[in-house]
Scaffold this motif. Sequence first.
Motif, short mmCIF file in Angstrom:
data_model
loop_
_atom_site.label_atom_id
_atom_site.label_comp_id
_atom_site.label_asym_id
_atom_site.label_seq_id
_atom_site.Cartn_x
_atom_site.Cartn_y
_atom_site.Cartn_z
N GLY A 114 45.78 25.28 -4.56
CA GLY A 114 44.76 24.25 -4.58
C GLY A 114 45.36 22.96 -5.09
N TYR A 115 44.74 21.84 -4.77
CA TYR A 115 45.27 20.54 -5.19
C TYR A 115 44.12 19.63 -5.59
N ILE A 116 44.34 18.88 -6.66
CA ILE A 116 43.39 17.84 -7.05
C ILE A 116 44.10 16.50 -6.92
N PHE A 117 43.53 15.63 -6.10
CA PHE A 117 44.08 14.29 -5.89
C PHE A 117 43.30 13.31 -6.78
N VAL A 118 44.03 12.63 -7.66
CA VAL A 118 43.41 11.66 -8.57
C VAL A 118 43.95 10.27 -8.22
N PHE A 119 43.09 9.43 -7.65
CA PHE A 119 43.49 8.09 -7.22
C PHE A 119 43.20 7.08 -8.33
N THR A 120 44.21 6.28 -8.69
CA THR A 120 44.06 5.26 -9.74
C THR A 120 44.84 4.02 -9.32
N ASN A 121 44.64 2.95 -10.08
CA ASN A 121 45.46 1.75 -9.88
C ASN A 121 46.62 1.70 -10.87
N LEU A 157 31.47 28.79 -9.44
CA LEU A 157 32.61 28.03 -8.93
C LEU A 157 32.25 26.60 -8.56
N SER A 158 31.13 26.40 -7.88
CA SER A 158 30.73 25.04 -7.50
C SER A 158 30.50 24.18 -8.74
N LYS A 159 29.98 24.80 -9.80
CA LYS A 159 29.75 24.07 -11.05
C LYS A 159 31.08 23.74 -11.73
N VAL A 160 32.06 24.65 -11.61
CA VAL A 160 33.39 24.38 -12.17
C VAL A 160 33.99 23.15 -11.49
N TYR A 161 33.86 23.08 -10.15
CA TYR A 161 34.37 21.91 -9.42
C TYR A 161 33.69 20.63 -9.91
N ASP A 162 32.37 20.69 -10.08
CA ASP A 162 31.64 19.51 -10.57
C ASP A 162 32.10 19.15 -11.98
N ASN A 163 32.34 20.16 -12.81
CA ASN A 163 32.79 19.90 -14.18
C ASN A 163 34.19 19.28 -14.22
N ILE A 164 35.04 19.68 -13.27
CA ILE A 164 36.37 19.06 -13.17
C ILE A 164 36.22 17.58 -12.86
N LEU A 165 35.32 17.25 -11.93
CA LEU A 165 35.07 15.84 -11.60
C LEU A 165 34.59 15.08 -12.83
N ILE A 166 33.66 15.68 -13.58
CA ILE A 166 33.12 15.03 -14.78
C ILE A 166 34.23 14.78 -15.80
N ALA A 191 41.66 26.71 -1.55
CA ALA A 191 41.52 27.80 -0.59
C ALA A 191 41.06 29.02 -1.37
N ASP A 192 39.78 29.36 -1.27
CA ASP A 192 39.24 30.44 -2.08
C ASP A 192 39.67 31.82 -1.59
N ILE A 193 39.54 32.03 -0.28
CA ILE A 193 39.80 33.36 0.27
C ILE A 193 40.97 33.32 1.24
N THR A 194 40.94 32.36 2.16
CA THR A 194 42.02 32.24 3.15
C THR A 194 42.98 31.15 2.72
N ASP A 195 43.96 30.86 3.56
CA ASP A 195 44.90 29.77 3.29
C ASP A 195 44.37 28.44 3.79
N TYR A 196 43.13 28.43 4.29
CA TYR A 196 42.55 27.20 4.83
C TYR A 196 42.06 26.32 3.69
N LEU A 197 42.69 25.15 3.54
CA LEU A 197 42.30 24.22 2.47
C LEU A 197 41.08 23.41 2.91
N GLU A 198 40.11 23.30 2.03
CA GLU A 198 38.94 22.48 2.34
C GLU A 198 38.50 21.72 1.10
N VAL A 199 37.80 20.62 1.32
CA VAL A 199 37.31 19.80 0.21
C VAL A 199 36.19 20.55 -0.49
N LYS A 200 36.32 20.72 -1.79
CA LYS A 200 35.30 21.42 -2.58
C LYS A 200 34.39 20.45 -3.32
N ALA A 201 34.93 19.31 -3.73
CA ALA A 201 34.13 18.31 -4.44
C ALA A 201 34.91 17.00 -4.46
N PHE A 202 34.19 15.90 -4.60
CA PHE A 202 34.87 14.60 -4.69
C PHE A 202 33.98 13.60 -5.41
#
Length: 454
Positions: A248-255, A149-158, A174-185
Motif C-alpha cells: 500500500g502507499y500513502i501519497f502526501v503532497f506538500t509545498n 478499515l474505512s475508519k482507519v483510512y479516515d483516521n490516517i487522513l485526520i 490492495a486489501d485482497i488482490t494486488d489491484y491497487l485502488e484509492v481508499k481515501a483522500f
Amino acid sequence: MKPRILIVDDDRLFLEQCLDMLVDLDVELLIASSGKEALEITTEKKVDLIILDLVLKDMNGEEILETIKKKNTDIDFIIVTGYATVESVIKLMKKGIFDFIKKPLIPEEFKFSILKCLKQREIIKENKKLKEYLFLYDLGKIITSSLELSKVYDNILIALSNYLPDSGIIIYNADITDYLEVKAFSGFDRNQMIELKDKIIEFINTNLSNRKDSEILNFSTENLKNNVSLKYNNFSVIPFENISEKKGYIFVFTNDISLEKQEGLKFLQKHIKLGIENALTFINAQELAYIDDLTKAYNIRYLFVSLDNELKRAERFGTNVSVLFIDLDFFKRVNDQYGHLVGSKLLIEFTNEIKKCVRGIDTVIRYGGDEFIVICTETDVELAKKVAERLRKRTEECEFLKKDGYSIHITCSIGIATYPIHGTTKTELIELADKAMYRGKELSRNIVCVAEKG
C-alpha cells in the motif's frame, strides 16, 4: 551541532576582543564587519544568536534586526553599543531582543548573557521536541483507535492533515488482490482525483512496485508524467505492507517538508502499518461469519455490507457499480437426476467458474440455492454486459464434474442493474437485477438481460 554565534560590528578591534572573550565557549563564531555581510551570512547559514552593534557605517542596527527577524524569528539578538538611551533600549526590547549590553564590555557580564541566552534556547528546543513527541503520539493513537478499515483510512487522513496542514493526501491499498485502488483522500476535489488516479498508478508501477524496502521517499511533482495541474511542488510516498504482504502507499503532497517533519512521518508510518494490520485481522475474523459453508463464496450477510461500501465509494468518486444476478437454469433437474450431493458439487464448481470470469476486486456472493450475485466495482453497463456474457458462454460450454465421471451441461440466466443508471440504493439494484434475470427466464433462459430504466 554547536550553537552558531554571529558578531556584527564594523570595529575590527572590537571584533577581535569579542573573539578573545568567547574563545573558551563551545560554540562556532562568525564575524561580519557590515550590515550587508550580516544579511548574507544569515541567508546562507543557520545562526542561533547575533551580537549586533546598533551603529554601523552601511546600515542601522535596528534596520538589520527588523530585516532578519522578518525572515527568521528563531534568531536571538544581544545588542551592544556605546550610544543608547532608556527609550531606545525599551523600543528594542519590544522588538524581541534577548539582552542589551553597553560598551565597553565587561567579559564576565558579556559571557553570562550569551550563556544564559543559549541555555534558554536549549530549554525551548527540548520543550518543542517533547511537545512534538506528544503530538505525534496522540496522532498515532488516532490512527490505531478503530478496527473498522474505512475508519482507519479516515483516521490516517485526520492524523496526517493535522501534522501537515494544507497538504493533499491519497491512500492506495490492495486489501485482497494486488489491484491497487484509492481508499481515501483529502485536499483534492473529485475532478482532480479523476485526473490524478491513473497518473499515480503509472508512477507506482514505474518507480515503486519493485522496491522491497519501506523507506519514505520524496519526489517533485514533475515526476508525475504529463504533469497534472497541482498546487503542490513535492510529494512524499509512505509505503506499507499489510498482513497479507500486499503493498500500500500513502501519497502526501506538500509545498515544503522539513527534515523534522520527515522524521515525524517515519514515526506515523509505524502506526499506519499497525492500524491497517489490526483492521485487516479483525476483518479476517469477521469474514468467517460471511463465508458460505458450501461454495466458500461470500454469503448473503456480506452482500449488504459489501454493496453498501461500494455504493459509498462510487458516489464519492463518481464511478459505476454493477450488480449481476445469476440463476442456474433447470438446476432442480440436476438434483432430481443425480442427487443433492452431485448438485452441491456442481454449485462449488460453478462458483469457481464465476470467479474465473470476474476480477479479483469483484465480489462473488451465493444469494441462496442456485442463485448468485456478483458486485462489479467501477463497472458500467457495457462492461457488465461483457462480463455477464463471458460467464453465460463459459457456463454453456462447460462440462461440469467431468473429473468425477459426469459430464453435466447446464446454462444460466443473468440480470444486470447498474448504479446510478438503474438505481441508487442497494435494495433497488438487487431487485432490478433480479427482475431482469426473471425476464430472461421468461424469454428463453441462457440469456443476459439489463434492467429497464425507471
